[in-house]
Structure formats: structure tokens, C-alpha cells
Design an enzyme around this catalytic site. Structure first.
Site, PDB file in Angstrom:
ATOM      1  N   ASN A   1       5.683   0.471  -6.612  1.00 36.25           N
ATOM      2  CA  ASN A   1       5.134   1.495  -5.720  1.00 36.25           C
ATOM      3  C   ASN A   1       5.082   2.826  -6.450  1.00 36.25           C
ATOM      4  O   ASN A   1       5.555   2.951  -7.579  1.00 36.25           O
ATOM      5  CB  ASN A   1       5.976   1.612  -4.441  1.00 36.25           C
ATOM      6  CG  ASN A   1       5.122   1.895  -3.217  1.00 36.25           C
ATOM      7  OD1 ASN A   1       4.531   2.959  -3.105  1.00 36.25           O
ATOM      8  ND2 ASN A   1       5.044   0.935  -2.302  1.00 36.25           N
TER       9      ASN A   1
ATOM     10  N   PRO B   1       0.829  -1.214   0.000  1.00 34.59           N
ATOM     11  CA  PRO B   1       0.000   0.000   0.000  1.00 34.59           C
ATOM     12  C   PRO B   1       0.861   1.260   0.000  1.00 34.59           C
ATOM     13  O   PRO B   1       1.808   1.380   0.777  1.00 34.59           O
ATOM     14  CB  PRO B   1      -0.802  -0.131   1.290  1.00 34.59           C
ATOM     15  CG  PRO B   1      -0.937  -1.608   1.470  1.00 34.59           C
ATOM     16  CD  PRO B   1       0.362  -2.186   0.989  1.00 34.59           C
ATOM     17  N   CYS B   2       0.510   2.193  -0.881  1.00 34.44           N
ATOM     18  CA  CYS B   2       1.423   3.297  -1.171  1.00 34.44           C
ATOM     19  C   CYS B   2       0.974   4.642  -0.616  1.00 34.44           C
ATOM     20  O   CYS B   2       1.602   5.665  -0.899  1.00 34.44           O
ATOM     21  CB  CYS B   2       1.592   3.425  -2.688  1.00 34.44           C
ATOM     22  SG  CYS B   2       0.029   3.712  -3.561  1.00 34.44           S
ATOM     23  N   GLN B   3      -0.092   4.674   0.180  1.00 29.77           N
ATOM     24  CA  GLN B   3      -0.617   5.975   0.608  1.00 29.77           C
ATOM     25  C   GLN B   3       0.424   6.802   1.356  1.00 29.77           C
ATOM     26  O   GLN B   3       0.481   8.019   1.224  1.00 29.77           O
ATOM     27  CB  GLN B   3      -1.862   5.782   1.485  1.00 29.77           C
ATOM     28  CG  GLN B   3      -3.071   5.268   0.732  1.00 29.77           C
ATOM     29  CD  GLN B   3      -3.141   3.749   0.728  1.00 29.77           C
ATOM     30  OE1 GLN B   3      -2.137   3.067   0.912  1.00 29.77           O
ATOM     31  NE2 GLN B   3      -4.336   3.217   0.526  1.00 29.77           N
TER      32      GLN B   3
ATOM     33  N   PHE C   1       3.557   6.895   0.828  1.00 30.39           N
ATOM     34  CA  PHE C   1       4.565   7.409  -0.089  1.00 30.39           C
ATOM     35  C   PHE C   1       3.968   8.324  -1.154  1.00 30.39           C
ATOM     36  O   PHE C   1       4.691   8.862  -1.990  1.00 30.39           O
ATOM     37  CB  PHE C   1       5.268   6.255  -0.807  1.00 30.39           C
ATOM     38  CG  PHE C   1       6.023   5.329   0.109  1.00 30.39           C
ATOM     39  CD1 PHE C   1       6.870   5.828   1.078  1.00 30.39           C
ATOM     40  CD2 PHE C   1       5.893   3.950  -0.015  1.00 30.39           C
ATOM     41  CE1 PHE C   1       7.580   4.974   1.912  1.00 30.39           C
ATOM     42  CE2 PHE C   1       6.600   3.095   0.803  1.00 30.39           C
ATOM     43  CZ  PHE C   1       7.443   3.601   1.770  1.00 30.39           C
TER      44      PHE C   1
END
Length: 232
Positions: A131, A90-92, A94
Site C-alpha cells: 500500500n 485500493p489506496c486512495q 490512505f
């Protein structure tokens, strides 16, 4: 199914984007792990229902529920027998949408390092991480440094981080993402070419694919209804 068919596991599988790519090029998908219920339902519909699929789908949290040891045991895998481990944590945390230093201490950033716990246990021949480009920002460099150090410590050579744009590979979307390819140092890497050569745009000569080529042309009825809506 061929005994020589390469094997893959998809972590943070979502609706199955990585799995679809692996399936298209001939991988045997052993398992997919995804915490979100709706995403799991979509994955099951896309890859399992009505098909002779033996993929095991885990709707579990890889931090608090599913462990690398349990996954390896469930699948009856030996360390080093898996060909490919893939995943997009999960990239939130970054994401470039985060303002100033927002996201630096986002607990989801730890999932990048938790991903490597699965690498350590499963010892895949190759692993692939995806990502958002924000992962490479200065404020997140500690996570990337730790990831690189873990790879080196456990005998993996890294190719990347490398920013790739989906539009350069025939996808009708301007979508930039970071990819990290890890290859066991004991493997012959002479045939590895990373990043892959673009297939579309300059200098290939092939134009980028537009969204209009993907969707069917609307019927006259639909166009009329849309026109009426826009009038109002």
C-alpha cells in the site's frame, strides 16, 4: 507443471504487477480478483490470452460479490494448502494526496481488513500486502492496529509494515510503498530475510536504473515530429 510448484492468488490484481513478480519466480497463479473491467482486460491480455494459463480471473467486488468461501470452493482449495496470498487494496483513502483528515472514513480503507477475511478462510502459508506510505500516518493507525491484531489472533507473525523504494531494487522509478509480510507461525522462519537487501544504489555500488535504459531510442522521424511540435 510441477506438482511442487508453489501456488498464489492475487487480490486487487489490477493489471497484474504482483502476478508478474510471482510468475517470474515460479509461482502457479491460481486466481486473480479485480473489480475494474479495463484492468481485467489488461490482466487477461498479459497473463491468459494465447498462453496455457489456468488462472481464474474474477471481475468481482470482494466486499459485495465474491466471498472467501466461494473462492476457496471454486479453486477446490483446502485451508492451509495455498502458499501465497498477495494483494494491494485500493489506496486512495490512505493516499498522501488527501488533505488534513480527508480519507480517514473512506470506505475503501475497509478493504485492508476485508483482505484478512481471505487470509482467515484460505490460511495461506504466507501473505503479502502492499500500500501507499500514507497508510502509516497517525490518522489511519486504527486500521493498521486492527490488521496486526487479526494477524496475531490467527497465528501469523508479521514482518513490517516496512517502507521499500522500488529504485533500490532496479526499477527505474522513485516509488515508495509499504509492505507487510505475514508468515504462518507454524513455519520455519529461519530462512526469511525481510526486508530484502537492496540491489541498487548506495551501498551496493550499482547505480539506480534510469528511465532512459527502459525505452527504445526514438527514431529520427519521431524526433523530428517532436521537434516540430515543440516549435509550435
Amino acid at each position: 507443471m510441477s506438482k511442487n510448484q508453489p501456488t498464489a492468488i492475487d487480490l486487487f490484481a489490477g493489471a497484474g504487477g504482483f502476478s508478474l513478480a510471482a510468475d517470474k519466480i515460479g509461482f502457479n497463479l491460481l486466481a486473480a480478483v479485480e473489480i475494474d473491467k479495463e484492468a481485467c482486460e489488461t490482466y487477461e491480455l498479459n497473463f491468459m490470452k494465447g498462453k496455457q494459463s489456468k488462472t481464474k480471473l474474477y471481475q468481482q467486488d470482494i466486499l459485495t460479490e465474491l466471498t472467501p468461501k466461494k473462492l476457496k470452493s471454486d479453486l477446490e482449495l483446502k485451508s492451509g494448502s495455498l502458499d501465497l496470498l498477495m494483494g494491494g487494496p485500493p489506496c486512495q483513502g490512505f493516499s498522501s494526496h488527501r488533505i488534513n483528515s480527508a480519507g480517514v472514513d473512506d470506505p475503501r480503507n475497509q478493504l485492508l481488513l476485508q483482505y484478512f477475511e481471505y487470509v482467515k478462510e484460505l490460511r495461506p502459508r504466507v501473505f503479502l500486502v502492499e500500500n501507499v506510505t500514507g497508510m502509516l500516518w497517525k490518522r489511519h493507525e486504527d486500521y493498521v492496529k486492527k490488521f496486526k491484531a487479526l494477524a496475531k489472533k490467527h497465528n501469523y507473525e508479521l514482518f513490517g509494515p516496512q517502507i521499500l523504494n522500488a529504485q533500490d531494487y532496479g526499477v527505474p522509478q522513485n516509488r515508495k510503498r509499504v509492505f507487510i509480510l505475514g508468515v504462518n507461525k507454524d513455519l520455519n522462519k529461519q530462512d526469511i530475510h525481510w526486508p530484502p537487501e537492496p540491489t541498487h544504489g548506495t551501498p551496493t555500488g550499482l547505480p539506480f536504473v534510469t528511465a532512459s535504459t527502459v525505452f527504445d531510442k526514438p527514431s529520427r522521424k519521431t524526433l523530428k515530429e517532436l521537434k516540430d511540435v515543440l516549435k509550435n
